[in-house]
Write a protein that holds these residues in place. Structure first.
Motif, mmCIF file in Angstrom:
data_model
loop_
_atom_site.group_PDB
_atom_site.id
_atom_site.type_symbol
_atom_site.label_atom_id
_atom_site.label_comp_id
_atom_site.label_asym_id
_atom_site.label_seq_id
_atom_site.Cartn_x
_atom_site.Cartn_y
_atom_site.Cartn_z
ATOM 1 N N SER A 90 0.775 -1.115 0.030
ATOM 2 C CA SER A 90 -0.145 -0.031 -0.053
ATOM 3 C C SER A 90 1.013 1.213 -0.119
ATOM 4 O O SER A 90 0.279 2.184 -0.231
ATOM 5 C CB SER A 90 -0.986 -0.045 1.330
ATOM 6 N N GLN A 91 2.227 1.048 0.500
ATOM 7 C CA GLN A 91 3.079 2.451 0.528
ATOM 8 C C GLN A 91 4.005 2.142 -0.591
ATOM 9 O O GLN A 91 5.007 3.074 -0.684
ATOM 10 C CB GLN A 91 3.791 2.182 1.611
ATOM 11 N N GLU A 92 3.631 1.432 -1.437
ATOM 12 C CA GLU A 92 4.759 1.419 -2.653
ATOM 13 C C GLU A 92 5.974 0.935 -2.319
ATOM 14 O O GLU A 92 6.976 1.855 -2.853
ATOM 15 C CB GLU A 92 4.436 2.522 -3.556
ATOM 16 N N SER A 93 6.274 -0.017 -1.320
ATOM 17 C CA SER A 93 7.558 -0.086 -0.814
ATOM 18 C C SER A 93 8.380 -1.226 -1.839
ATOM 19 O O SER A 93 7.819 -1.857 -2.401
ATOM 20 C CB SER A 93 7.394 -0.888 0.526
ATOM 21 N N SER A 94 9.752 -1.122 -1.647
ATOM 22 C CA SER A 94 10.618 -1.699 -2.482
ATOM 23 C C SER A 94 11.224 -3.121 -1.582
ATOM 24 O O SER A 94 10.677 -3.280 -0.328
ATOM 25 C CB SER A 94 11.932 -1.070 -2.802
ATOM 26 N N PHE A 95 11.798 -3.909 -2.230
ATOM 27 C CA PHE A 95 12.451 -5.224 -1.440
ATOM 28 C C PHE A 95 13.343 -4.467 -0.459
ATOM 29 O O PHE A 95 13.467 -5.175 0.763
ATOM 30 C CB PHE A 95 13.133 -6.116 -2.493
ATOM 31 N N ALA A 96 14.113 -3.420 -0.587
ATOM 32 C CA ALA A 96 15.012 -2.830 0.227
ATOM 33 C C ALA A 96 14.199 -2.461 1.592
ATOM 34 O O ALA A 96 14.637 -2.487 2.854
ATOM 35 C CB ALA A 96 15.800 -1.860 -0.126
ATOM 36 N N ASP A 97 12.959 -1.740 1.179
ATOM 37 C CA ASP A 97 12.282 -1.353 2.473
ATOM 38 C C ASP A 97 11.774 -2.687 3.429
ATOM 39 O O ASP A 97 11.773 -2.680 4.566
ATOM 40 C CB ASP A 97 11.104 -0.801 1.947
ATOM 41 N N ALA A 98 11.460 -3.792 2.519
ATOM 42 C CA ALA A 98 11.014 -4.718 3.184
ATOM 43 C C ALA A 98 12.013 -5.419 4.131
ATOM 44 O O ALA A 98 11.971 -5.894 4.997
ATOM 45 C CB ALA A 98 10.429 -5.958 2.356
ATOM 46 N N TYR A 99 13.271 -5.420 3.487
ATOM 47 C CA TYR A 99 14.482 -6.015 4.241
ATOM 48 C C TYR A 99 14.885 -5.088 5.472
ATOM 49 O O TYR A 99 15.023 -5.688 6.385
ATOM 50 C CB TYR A 99 15.714 -6.110 3.383
ATOM 51 N N ARG A 100 14.648 -3.760 5.287
ATOM 52 C CA ARG A 100 14.969 -2.945 6.489
ATOM 53 C C ARG A 100 13.967 -3.212 7.575
ATOM 54 O O ARG A 100 14.290 -3.197 8.738
ATOM 55 C CB ARG A 100 15.128 -1.613 5.893
ATOM 56 N N LEU A 101 12.714 -3.309 7.064
ATOM 57 C CA LEU A 101 11.758 -3.425 7.978
ATOM 58 C C LEU A 101 11.923 -4.616 8.879
ATOM 59 O O LEU A 101 11.709 -4.749 10.132
ATOM 60 C CB LEU A 101 10.394 -3.256 7.627
ATOM 61 N N MET A 102 12.432 -5.843 8.238
ATOM 62 C CA MET A 102 12.412 -7.094 8.737
ATOM 63 C C MET A 102 13.691 -7.021 9.565
ATOM 64 O O MET A 102 13.604 -7.677 10.517
ATOM 65 C CB MET A 102 12.293 -8.143 7.757
ATOM 66 N N SER A 103 14.631 -6.587 9.158
ATOM 67 C CA SER A 103 15.813 -6.751 10.100
ATOM 68 C C SER A 103 15.594 -5.599 11.250
ATOM 69 O O SER A 103 16.148 -6.423 12.273
ATOM 70 C CB SER A 103 17.147 -5.755 9.233
#
Length: 380
Positions: free
Chosen positions: A294-307
């Motif tokens: 919904s926020q047009e996130s990238s794979f890098a955004d997902a990795y940063r959130l998970m880390s």
């Protein structure tokens, strides 16, 4: 007085003479793989009219040493090129492996897999008088996996990945920048490798840009010439986040152009599964993926959130799923009310969590959700 020899135009030569000139031109340019392809074609062409020549060429190709033999690491390695001013390395050898293939959009997966298969089955192409793709341009916003794919390709091909450090290549003395680029490209051509030119737009800007000085415009010409002469035994990959800044002539020089889109919800879910290492339930990951999309996130955004979430979970001794949902809830509750309501309804209808959990996550009351559900089902 000596007389200059007049060289006839190539178009005036006989077909055999043109073949010889073409062969000599590629040999002088050091394009060994292309020389082999041309010899394959000539062997087939002369099979009918000059059988002895055809057989001699085929025997030569069978007995010739393979171009796949790497030169580095056997005692004759060329030194890494350095900037003459700072003495910093101009290229970095990336030796970090990837445990699994990156999550990719179907079109990206198909195109990159095609590139790998062409190089892995090079001999079949050579026998047909063809060469594998020599160059490819990766286009897309930051964080969508362009660099990871370059690593994955190099890993699949068993070749070293060379990354051009543009910050060190751009010399304070502009006249030396072109020389720096040539050093790196010549080094990458010396033996089979995968060279990644990251942030290509830094040096390959449009030549009609009035803000750029003449020397920077000449760099584009240098780069185009080098791309044209790239050997088929290696692979040149270039990546850019700003396609509109590239000189139009740059696009035509690449064998393939791979467009990397932002990941969809399903791809974000797959990536989160890889990043969490089975420490979170799929239901919670599906919610996180929906929030990120919904926020047009990238794979890098997902990795940063998970880390970040994994570190917090360890330090606070709480389940990872709880931290992920809390982080996502903070982002969702910053949305305008109508967007939060729409998002809450999506979660309820997707059956990822109970209405109570949806209310806690989005800050939308249960009465609002129930009222929306009644209107959607036509109930009073």
């Amino acid at each position: 007085m000596s007389r200059a020899m007049k060289v006839p135009p190539v178009g005036d030569l006989l077909a055999t003479e043109q073949d010889f000139v073409h062969l000599a031109r590629m040999a002088l340019a050091g394009r060994n793989q292309d020389v082999q392809v041309l010899l394959q074609r000539l062997a087939r062409r002369y099979a009918r009219d000059n059988e002895r020549l055809s057989e001699a060429l085929q025997a030569l190709l069978r007995d010739a040493p393979t171009s796949d033999s790497p030169l580095r690491g056997v005692g004759t390695a060329a030194p890494i090129p350095l900037d003459s001013d700072s003495r910093f390395p101009l290229v970095r050898i990336d030796q970090t492996g990837l445990p699994v293939q990156p999550v990719l959009a179907p079109t990206v997966h198909d195109q990159t897999n095609q590139i790998c298969e062409e190089h892995l089955q090079r001999e079949r192409l050579l026998q047909a008088g063809l060469v594998p793709s020599r160059t490819s341009l990766f286009v897309g916003p930051p964080g969508v996996g362009k660099t990871l794919v370059a690593k994955w390709i190099a890993q699949r091909l068993g070749l070293p990945l060379l990354v051009l450090d543009l910050s060190s290549v751009m010399s304070s003395f502009l006249g030396r920048t072109g020389g720096n680029i040539r050093k790196v490209l010549d080094y990458a051509k010396a033996s089979p490798s995968v060279l990644l030119l990251d942030e290509l737009d830094t040096v390959a800007k449009r030549r009609d840009d009035s803000a750029e000085v003449g020397e920077l415009k000449r760099l584009v010409t240098v780069l185009l010439q080098e791309i044209d002469d790239w050997p088929a035994s290696s692979l040149l990959l270039a990546a850019t986040n700003h396609a509109s800044l590239l000189d139009p002539a740059v696009w035509r020089r690449f064998d393939t152009v791979v467009n990397f889109p932002l990941p969809d919800e399903g791809q974000l879910f797959q990536a989160l599964e890889q990043y969490c290492e089975k420490e979170a339930a799929q239901a919670e990951l599906a919610v996180v993926a929906k929030v990120l999309r919904s926020q047009e996130s990238s794979f890098a955004d997902a990795y940063r959130l998970m880390s970040t979430a994994r570190r917090r979970a360890v330090l606070n001794e709480v389940p990872l799923s709880e931290v992920l949902l809390e982080s996502c809830g903070q982002q969702v509750r910053q949305l305008p009310f109508l967007e939060r309501v729409r998002f809450a309804m999506d979660l309820v209808q997707a059956d990822h969590m109970s209405q109570r959990r949806v209310c806690e996550l989005t800050g939308v009351s249960r009465d609002t959700i129930r009222g929306r559900l009644r209107r959607q089902t036509g109930q009073n």
